[in-house]
Design an enzyme around this catalytic site. Structure first.
Site, PDB file in Angstrom:
ATOM      1  N   SER A   1     -55.270 -82.299   3.984  1.00 41.83           N
ATOM      2  CA  SER A   1     -55.694 -81.201   5.026  1.00 41.83           C
ATOM      3  C   SER A   1     -54.896 -80.121   4.050  1.00 41.83           C
ATOM      4  O   SER A   1     -54.160 -80.030   4.213  1.00 41.83           O
ATOM      5  CB  SER A   1     -55.561 -81.755   6.393  1.00 41.83           C
TER       6      SER A   1
ATOM      7  N   HIS B   1     -60.950 -81.189   4.593  1.00 41.19           N
ATOM      8  CA  HIS B   1     -61.632 -82.418   3.657  1.00 41.19           C
ATOM      9  C   HIS B   1     -62.974 -82.501   3.082  1.00 41.19           C
ATOM     10  O   HIS B   1     -63.771 -82.370   3.718  1.00 41.19           O
ATOM     11  CB  HIS B   1     -61.076 -83.973   4.300  1.00 41.19           C
TER      12      HIS B   1
ATOM     13  N   HIS C   1     -59.823 -91.201   8.151  1.00 37.72           N
ATOM     14  CA  HIS C   1     -58.369 -91.279   8.393  1.00 37.72           C
ATOM     15  C   HIS C   1     -58.980 -92.541  10.173  1.00 37.72           C
ATOM     16  O   HIS C   1     -60.079 -92.542  10.469  1.00 37.72           O
ATOM     17  CB  HIS C   1     -58.203 -89.779   9.995  1.00 37.72           C
TER      18      HIS C   1
ATOM     19  N   TYR D   1     -58.708 -92.172  13.249  1.00 35.92           N
ATOM     20  CA  TYR D   1     -58.815 -91.750  14.738  1.00 35.92           C
ATOM     21  C   TYR D   1     -60.481 -91.023  14.452  1.00 35.92           C
ATOM     22  O   TYR D   1     -61.287 -90.917  15.287  1.00 35.92           O
ATOM     23  CB  TYR D   1     -57.455 -90.847  14.985  1.00 35.92           C
ATOM     24  N   GLU D   2     -61.146 -91.346  12.843  1.00 40.05           N
ATOM     25  CA  GLU D   2     -62.325 -91.042  13.575  1.00 40.05           C
ATOM     26  C   GLU D   2     -63.150 -92.416  13.838  1.00 40.05           C
ATOM     27  O   GLU D   2     -64.557 -92.500  13.293  1.00 40.05           O
ATOM     28  CB  GLU D   2     -62.902 -90.510  11.634  1.00 40.05           C
TER      29      GLU D   2
ATOM     30  N   ALA E   1     -50.858 -83.696   5.258  1.00 38.86           N
ATOM     31  CA  ALA E   1     -50.128 -82.684   6.426  1.00 38.86           C
ATOM     32  C   ALA E   1     -49.894 -83.005   7.533  1.00 38.86           C
ATOM     33  O   ALA E   1     -49.832 -84.339   7.638  1.00 38.86           O
ATOM     34  CB  ALA E   1     -51.393 -81.893   6.617  1.00 38.86           C
TER      35      ALA E   1
ATOM     36  N   MET F   1     -50.938 -88.316  10.404  1.00 42.42           N
ATOM     37  CA  MET F   1     -52.323 -89.931  10.938  1.00 42.42           C
ATOM     38  C   MET F   1     -52.549 -89.645   9.856  1.00 42.42           C
ATOM     39  O   MET F   1     -53.684 -90.873   9.729  1.00 42.42           O
ATOM     40  CB  MET F   1     -53.174 -88.853  11.785  1.00 42.42           C
ATOM     41  N   SER F   2     -52.021 -90.084   8.581  1.00 46.84           N
ATOM     42  CA  SER F   2     -52.595 -90.537   7.370  1.00 46.84           C
ATOM     43  C   SER F   2     -51.810 -91.747   6.452  1.00 46.84           C
ATOM     44  O   SER F   2     -50.585 -91.957   6.811  1.00 46.84           O
ATOM     45  CB  SER F   2     -53.710 -89.672   6.370  1.00 46.84           C
TER      46      SER F   2
ATOM     47  N   ASN G   1     -45.898 -77.447  10.001  1.00 44.68           N
ATOM     48  CA  ASN G   1     -45.800 -77.101  10.736  1.00 44.68           C
ATOM     49  C   ASN G   1     -44.394 -78.364  11.540  1.00 44.68           C
ATOM     50  O   ASN G   1     -44.133 -79.152  11.093  1.00 44.68           O
ATOM     51  CB  ASN G   1     -46.701 -77.065  12.212  1.00 44.68           C
TER      52      ASN G   1
ATOM     53  N   HIS H   1     -55.591 -77.608  15.052  1.00 40.16           N
ATOM     54  CA  HIS H   1     -55.844 -78.452  13.390  1.00 40.16           C
ATOM     55  C   HIS H   1     -55.543 -77.090  12.651  1.00 40.16           C
ATOM     56  O   HIS H   1     -55.233 -76.910  10.938  1.00 40.16           O
ATOM     57  CB  HIS H   1     -56.778 -79.061  13.126  1.00 40.16           C
TER      58      HIS H   1
HETATM   59  N1  HPA Z   1     -48.525 -84.259  14.030  1.00 36.98           N
HETATM   60  C1  HPA Z   1     -49.164 -85.021  13.280  1.00 36.98           C
HETATM   61  N2  HPA Z   1     -50.034 -84.737  12.140  1.00 36.98           N
HETATM   62  C2  HPA Z   1     -49.444 -83.418  11.755  1.00 36.98           C
HETATM   63  C3  HPA Z   1     -48.947 -82.269  11.896  1.00 36.98           C
HETATM   64  C4  HPA Z   1     -48.425 -82.582  13.324  1.00 36.98           C
HETATM   65  O1  HPA Z   1     -46.954 -82.518  14.097  1.00 36.98           O
HETATM   66  N3  HPA Z   1     -49.096 -81.692  11.585  1.00 36.98           N
HETATM   67  C5  HPA Z   1     -49.983 -82.348  10.159  1.00 36.98           C
HETATM   68  N4  HPA Z   1     -49.959 -83.503  10.732  1.00 36.98           N
END
Ligand code: HPA
Length: 273
Positions: free
Chosen positions: A34, A65, A87, A89-90, A117, A207-208, A231, A243
């Site tokens: 991302s 993406h 992903h 989750y998609e 990310a 998540m990847s 973050n 996001h």
């Molecule tokens: N959690 C999960 N996935 C992420 C995060 C997060 O804080 N930041 C960017 N991708």
């Protein structure tokens, strides 16, 4: 025909299509997470192939993406770059999430650099920053490998890791090291889940990546990985995550990220003849 056969045929089709496009000549493959797409824009003599033109290649609907494969050079090294990934989750399966990486391995590409990310848990890190993944914890609830495929203890290659550390030092880019915990998503973690991840020894949550790393290593590729820590993870952050902010922070890191990756390519990847 059962689903396994269908999926294997789809991977073979994709592999042959990539071979016809000259991807087998690539010295290394990259997957950009991302907001990290700008690295692909730095390639010289680039050819761009939208995923929609690659039969069997799943396409992400997640903003940030781009959904294209870029074949191009950095200082005489041909690279193939996935600008965007899919992903779990998609709704994609493990075979779909890892299909392109399997094709890269089938084409004989030896080196895979995975990027993503992620949220960070180490309060001493000034964010955003970059983290080299030294190992992962897979809590995605999906087995990445097919039955009978050999799994390896830690997918991430320590020699490539050291080359990445040295490249970071050389170009003056701060690079943390840590364990990545892969969760299913798409909801961000609760503060309690983030505490669990910290107790388990993770420095980042995302998540990847874990499925692609596991499959690539099992297929004999050498794997390196870097997280853009965009973050503070939930509970550490004072404000709710979204996001758009993740993509924005990824873009803010993009120039450091590109400088690091280019230095890594020049150190770790052999030029084409
Ligand atoms: N959690 C999960 N996935 C992420 C995060 C997060 O804080 N930041 C960017 N991708």
């Amino acid at each position: 025909m059962n689903t396994t056969q269908q999926h294997d045929e789809a991977t073979e089709c994709l592999t042959e299509k990539l071979r016809a496009l000259g991807v087998a000549e690539a010295r290394a493959a990259f997957v950009l997470g991302s907001g990290l797409g700008p690295f692909a824009d730095r390639l010289q003599n680039a050819t761009r192939i939208p995923y929609a033109e690659l039969a069997g290649m799943p396409t992400s609907g997640v903003p940030g993406h781009e959904g294209q494969l870029v074949l191009g050079e950095i200082e005489g090294r041909l690279l193939v770059v996935q600008q965007g990934r899919v992903h779990f989750y998609e709704g994609w399966s493990a075979r779909q999430v890892t299909r392109c990486v399997r094709s890269f391995a089938n084409l004989g590409i030896d080196l895979l650099m995975l990027t993503n990310a992620a949220g960070g848990m180490d309060p001493s890190w000034e964010l955003p920053t970059l983290m080299r993944i030294t190992d992962h914890i897979n809590l995605q609830g999906r087995p990445p490998l097919n039955r009978g495929e050999a799994s390896q203890a830690c997918p991430y290659d320590s020699e490539l890791g050291e080359l990445m550390d040295r490249s970071a030092q050389k170009v003056g880019v701060e690079l943390q090291r840590g364990i990545y915990m892969g969760l299913f998503g798409p909801t961000y973690e609760t503060p309690a889940e983030v505490r669990m991840a910290s107790w388990a020894g993770a420095s980042a949550v995302g998540m990847s990546t874990v499925a692609e790393a596991t499959v690539a290593r099992s297929a004999g590729m050498r794997v390196a990985a870097v997280s853009a820590i965009t973050n503070p993870a939930a509970g550490i952050s004072k404000t709710p995550l979204n996001h758009a902010e993740v993509v924005e922070a990824g873009r803010a890191l993009a120039s450091r990220f590109c400088i690091l990756l280019e230095a890594f390519v020049e150190t770790a990847v052999e030029p084409n003849p």
